[in-house]
Design a protein around this motif. Structure first.
Motif, PDB file in Angstrom:
ATOM      1  N   PRO A  25      22.419  35.318  17.736  1.00 17.63           N
ATOM      2  CA  PRO A  25      22.938  34.666  18.953  1.00 17.63           C
ATOM      3  C   PRO A  25      22.009  33.574  19.476  1.00 17.63           C
ATOM      4  CG  PRO A  25      22.226  36.918  19.409  1.00 17.63           C
ATOM      5  CD  PRO A  25      22.195  36.756  17.933  1.00 17.63           C
ATOM      6  N   LEU A  26      20.706  33.736  19.235  1.00 12.48           N
ATOM      7  CA  LEU A  26      19.762  32.701  19.680  1.00 12.48           C
ATOM      8  C   LEU A  26      20.009  31.399  18.940  1.00 12.48           C
ATOM      9  CD1 LEU A  26      16.627  34.910  19.912  1.00 12.48           C
ATOM     10  CD2 LEU A  26      17.434  33.413  21.735  1.00 12.48           C
ATOM     11  N   VAL A  27      20.283  31.526  17.655  1.00 12.38           N
ATOM     12  CA  VAL A  27      20.531  30.317  16.863  1.00 12.38           C
ATOM     13  C   VAL A  27      21.876  29.705  17.269  1.00 12.38           C
ATOM     14  CG1 VAL A  27      20.818  29.418  14.525  1.00 12.38           C
ATOM     15  CG2 VAL A  27      19.094  31.157  14.977  1.00 12.38           C
TER      16      VAL A  27
ATOM     17  N   LEU B 233      23.214  29.763  20.197  1.00 14.73           N
ATOM     18  CA  LEU B 233      23.000  29.085  21.475  1.00 14.73           C
ATOM     19  C   LEU B 233      22.269  27.759  21.277  1.00 14.73           C
ATOM     20  CD1 LEU B 233      23.332  29.431  24.449  1.00 14.73           C
ATOM     21  CD2 LEU B 233      21.212  30.724  24.505  1.00 14.73           C
ATOM     22  N   HIS B 234      21.263  27.794  20.419  1.00 12.00           N
ATOM     23  CA  HIS B 234      20.488  26.589  20.126  1.00 12.00           C
ATOM     24  C   HIS B 234      21.398  25.514  19.500  1.00 12.00           C
ATOM     25  CE1 HIS B 234      16.840  24.710  17.865  1.00 12.00           C
ATOM     26  NE2 HIS B 234      17.135  24.049  18.950  1.00 12.00           N
TER      27      HIS B 234
ATOM     28  N   GLU C 164      24.651  25.295  19.834  1.00 12.56           N
ATOM     29  CA  GLU C 164      25.564  24.828  20.886  1.00 12.56           C
ATOM     30  C   GLU C 164      24.919  23.750  21.752  1.00 12.56           C
ATOM     31  OE1 GLU C 164      28.060  28.929  21.754  1.00 12.56           O
ATOM     32  OE2 GLU C 164      26.905  27.999  23.382  1.00 12.56           O
ATOM     33  N   MET C 165      23.669  24.011  22.138  1.00 12.88           N
ATOM     34  CA  MET C 165      22.971  23.054  23.004  1.00 12.88           C
ATOM     35  C   MET C 165      22.801  21.707  22.298  1.00 12.88           C
ATOM     36  SD  MET C 165      20.062  25.096  25.119  1.00 12.88           S
ATOM     37  CE  MET C 165      20.484  26.179  26.469  1.00 12.88           C
ATOM     38  N   MET C 166      22.404  21.747  21.037  1.00 11.37           N
ATOM     39  CA  MET C 166      22.205  20.497  20.297  1.00 11.37           C
ATOM     40  C   MET C 166      23.530  19.771  20.095  1.00 11.37           C
ATOM     41  SD  MET C 166      19.204  21.329  17.517  1.00 11.37           S
ATOM     42  CE  MET C 166      19.823  22.888  16.928  1.00 11.37           C
TER      43      MET C 166
ATOM     44  N   SER D  10      14.235  28.853  17.744  1.00 15.14           N
ATOM     45  CA  SER D  10      15.320  28.504  18.661  1.00 15.14           C
ATOM     46  C   SER D  10      14.920  28.752  20.112  1.00 15.14           C
ATOM     47  CB  SER D  10      16.583  29.296  18.313  1.00 15.14           C
ATOM     48  OG  SER D  10      17.105  28.834  17.089  1.00 15.14           O
TER      49      SER D  10
ATOM     50  N   MET E 253      14.769  25.724  22.881  1.00 14.55           N
ATOM     51  CA  MET E 253      15.622  25.790  24.076  1.00 14.55           C
ATOM     52  C   MET E 253      14.784  25.911  25.345  1.00 14.55           C
ATOM     53  SD  MET E 253      18.901  27.972  22.877  1.00 14.55           S
ATOM     54  CE  MET E 253      18.014  29.286  22.090  1.00 14.55           C
TER      55      MET E 253
ATOM     56  N   ARG F 185      13.339  22.499  26.189  1.00 15.06           N
ATOM     57  CA  ARG F 185      14.382  21.663  26.761  1.00 15.06           C
ATOM     58  C   ARG F 185      14.582  21.917  28.255  1.00 15.06           C
ATOM     59  NH1 ARG F 185      19.089  19.804  23.420  1.00 15.06           N
ATOM     60  NH2 ARG F 185      17.732  19.747  21.636  1.00 15.06           N
TER      61      ARG F 185
ATOM     62  N   ARG G 240      23.192  31.219  29.784  1.00 15.83           N
ATOM     63  CA  ARG G 240      23.856  30.869  28.523  1.00 15.83           C
ATOM     64  C   ARG G 240      23.476  31.832  27.419  1.00 15.83           C
ATOM     65  NH1 ARG G 240      24.525  24.572  27.415  1.00 15.83           N
ATOM     66  NH2 ARG G 240      25.453  25.575  25.615  1.00 15.83           N
ATOM     67  N   TYR G 241      22.200  32.234  27.414  1.00 14.86           N
ATOM     68  CA  TYR G 241      21.793  33.190  26.382  1.00 14.86           C
ATOM     69  C   TYR G 241      22.561  34.497  26.537  1.00 14.86           C
ATOM     70  CZ  TYR G 241      19.629  36.704  23.661  1.00 14.86           C
ATOM     71  OH  TYR G 241      19.488  37.743  22.775  1.00 14.86           O
TER      72      TYR G 241
ATOM     73  N   ASN H  98      28.256  37.639  20.931  1.00  9.73           N
ATOM     74  CA  ASN H  98      27.857  38.002  19.576  1.00  9.73           C
ATOM     75  C   ASN H  98      27.949  39.509  19.360  1.00  9.73           C
ATOM     76  OD1 ASN H  98      25.272  39.063  17.956  1.00  9.73           O
ATOM     77  ND2 ASN H  98      26.059  37.218  16.977  1.00  9.73           N
TER      78      ASN H  98
END
Lengths: 122, 352
Positions: free
Chosen positions: A10-12, A14-15, A17-19, B165, B169, B172, B302-303, B310
Motif C-alpha cells: 500500500p505504501l508503494v 500511495l507513492h 498515486e502521488m507521483m 516510498s 512521500m 514531499r 491518504r496512507y 489494500n
C-alpha cells in the motif's frame, strides 16, 4: 491519462498515486492481486496499468500484463524483479525497477501516452 | 520422483545372476529393478537417481561404462552413487579398479568376489541405501536454504521499497528538514517495531491487541496520552500487521497534531469485532477539539485510506464528529488473519 496501479504494497500504491497526480494524471484504481483487479478491468477504462510482478496472489504480474496485451491494452512493469520483467519485456511498454525513480516512471507514462491510439482519436 | 534414491538397478545379463540378485534383495525388503539389456539400463539411469547399481564384471561393456559415466556427470552435487561390481575370483582386478575410479568420478565403487557371500553383499547394499538417505537429507536442506534465501531477498526488497516510498512521500509533505527528520523517524521506528513484533512471533502471525499496544503505548508513557483498546484475539498476517501498525501510527500522529491527543483530556478508543468472519475496526477520538474536515488530505490520511483499501478491498469510513474523529474499516477476516493460504481456500469452499 488514466492510470491503474496493480501493486500489493500500500505504501508503494500511495507513492505511485502521488507521483501520478503531481504529473497531472489520474489514478483510476488499484488492487493488490491480479484476481482482485481482473473483475474491475473488464469494465474499467484506463490508458496504462502499472504492474508489480510479485503480487498478493503470487507471481501473477506476467499474467496480468499478458491479459492486457491480448486485448490491445497497455501495461508497464514497476517491480523489484528486474530479471523477470526483462524476460517478459514484450508484454509491456516499459519497465520501471524499484525503488521507483520518478523520472523513470514519468518516462514510462509518456511512452504509454505515445503508444498506438484508437482509430479516430486525433 | 522416479527411483528416488532407494531403488537398486541390477544389470547382470548372463545366466541367472540378475534373477537371483533381485530375489535376494526382495527377501530383505530392498526394492530393485532388473535391466536385462543395455537399453533398459539406459532407460533406468535416465529415470532418476537410483539407490545403488549392481553390475557383474562381464556386463561392463564400453557402452555400459559410458552410460554410468554420463549418469554420474548429470547427478546433482550432493549425490554420490554406490556402484557394486561382482568380480570373478582369480581375475586380476587392479587394472579394472583403476579404470573405473578414473572413469566414474562422483561414485563409490565396491567390489565383491564371486561366489558371493550374500551377507556381505546385503550389508554393502544396505549401507549404500543408508548413505543415500543421508544424501537426501542434504538435498532437502539445500532446497530449504535456497527457499529461505529467496524469501529473505523478497522481504528485504519489499521493505526497501516501503522505506523508499515512505521517505519520498514524507519529503514531499515536509515543510523543512526538522519536520522531515521527525516524521520520517517516527514512521521508520513504527516499521521497525512491526518487524520486531513479527520476528518475535516467529515471522508469521502478530496479535492485533499487542500490535496496537506496541504502537500507542510510547505516547501513554509517564501519564501522557490516554487510550483504551478492546477486541477479541486476532492473529494478523505480516502484510496486515505492517498495514495496521502504520495506520495506527498515522492516526496517533494525527491525533497529537489536531485531535484528541492535542489536549490532556482527550481519549482514543480502539475497538474491533469479528462476526461471521467479518472483521470490523473502529478508531474513536473523544474529548479533543471540534474538528472540521480538512480541506486537503495529507500523507497520513491518504496512507490510512490506501492501507485499508489494500487490506480490506474497500476504503475506510471517516467521520469528523463534534466529539472527534471516527474511523471505521471492515472486511473479510480472511484477508488479514494469519491462516495459511491453503487453509483459507479450504474454508472458503467449505462455507467459512
Amino acid at each position: 491519462m488514466r492510470i491503474y496501479c496493480l501493486e500489493d504494497n500500500p505504501l508503494v500504491v500511495l507513492h505511485l498515486e502521488m507521483m501520478i497526480e503531481d504529473a497531472g494524471h489520474d489514478c483510476v484504481g488499484s488492487a493488490a492481486s491480479f484476481a482482485e483487479a481482473l473483475p474491475q478491468w473488464q469494465d474499467l477504462e484506463f490508458d496504462l496499468a502499472l504492474i508489480d510482478i510479485d503480487l498478493a496472489d503470487g507471481v501473477t504480474g506476467m499474467d496480468a500484463a499478458r491479459w492486457l496485451k491480448e486485448r490491445g491494452r497497455v501495461g508497464c512493469f514497476v517491480t523489484g524483479q528486474g530479471d523477470l520483467a526483462r524476460e517478459n519485456a514484450d508484454l509491456v511498454v516499459d519497465i520501471v525497477t524499484k525503488p521507483i525513480d520518478e523520472t523513470a516512471l514519468l518516462r514510462a507514462i509518456d511512452l504509454a501516452g505515445a503508444g498506438p491510439q484508437p482509430p479516430g482519436s486525433a | 520422483m522416479p527411483l528416488d534414491l532407494q531403488e537398486v538397478l541390477i544389470h547382470a545379463p548372463f545366466r541367472n545372476d540378475a534373477r537371483m540378485l533381485a530375489s535376494l534383495l526382495e527377501t530383505h525388503a530392498i526394492q530393485s529393478t532388473v535391466c536385462p539389456d543395455e537399453e533398459a539400463l539406459a532407460e533406468g539411469l535416465g529415470a532418476g537417481l537410483p539407490g545403488a547399481l549392481i553390475f557383474t564384471q562381464e556386463a561392463l561393456t564400453d557402452r555400459v561404462r559410458a552410460l554410468v559415466q554420463d549418469h554420474l556427470a548429470r547427478q546433482p552435487d550432493w549425490s554420490e552413487l554406490t556402484v557394486i561390481v561382482l568380480v570373478e575370483k582369480g581375475v586380476p582386478q587392479a587394472l579394472l579398479l583403476r579404470h573405473l575410479t578414473e572413469q566414474w568420478p562422483g561414485s563409490r565403487q565396491v567390489f565383491y568376489q564371486r561366489p558371493l557371500a550374500t551377507l556381505e553383499l546385503l550389508s554393502g547394499v544396505q549401507s549404500a541405501l543408508l548413505a543415500r538417505i543421508r544424501q537426501r537429507d542434504v538435498r532437502d536442506h539445500i532446497a530449504l536454504e535456497r527457499e529461505l534465501r529467496h524469501e529473505l531477498n523478497h522481504r528485504v526488497k519489499n521493505i526497501l521499497a516501503s522505506v523508499s516510498s515512505i521517505f519520498q512521500m514524507t519529503a514531499r509533505a515536509s515543510a523543512d528538514l526538522d519536520e522531515l527528520k521527525r516524521s520520517f523517524g517516527g514512521r521508520l521506528a513504527t516499521l521497525g517495531n512491526v518487524h520486531s513484533a513479527l520476528f518475535e512471533a516467529g515471522g508469521e502471525a502478530v496479535d492485533l491487541k499487542g500490535l496496537i499496544t506496541l504502537v500507542l503505548s510510547p505516547y501513554a508513557a509517564n501519564g501522557g496520552a490516554h487510550f483504551e483498546i478492546d477486541g477479541p484475539a486476532v492473529r494478523l498476517n505480516k502484510d496486515a500487521a505492517a498495514g495496521l501498525g502504520l495506520t495506527v501510527h498515522e492516526l496517533a500522529t494525527n491525533a497529537i497534531k489536531y485531535g484528541a491527543w492535542s489536549v490532556p483530556t482527550g481519549l482514543i478508543r480502539v475497538e474491533w469485532s469479528v462476526e461471521a468472519r467479518e472483521f470490523r475496526l473502529c478508531w474513536r477520538e473523544t474529548g479533543g477539539p471540534a474538528l472540521a474536515r480538512p480541506s486537503r488530505s495529507g500523507y497520513g490520511t491518504r496512507y490510512v485510506r490506501a492501507a485499508m483499501q489494500n487490506l480490506f478491498g474497500a476504503p475506510p469510513e471517516v467521520r469528523f464528529e463534534p466529539s472527534g474523529l471516527v474511523l471505521v474499516a471492515h472486511g473479510p477476516l480472511s484477508r488479514i488473519d494469519a491462516m495459511p493460504a491453503t487453509d483459507r481456500n479450504a474454508s472458503a469452499t467449505v462455507g467459512g
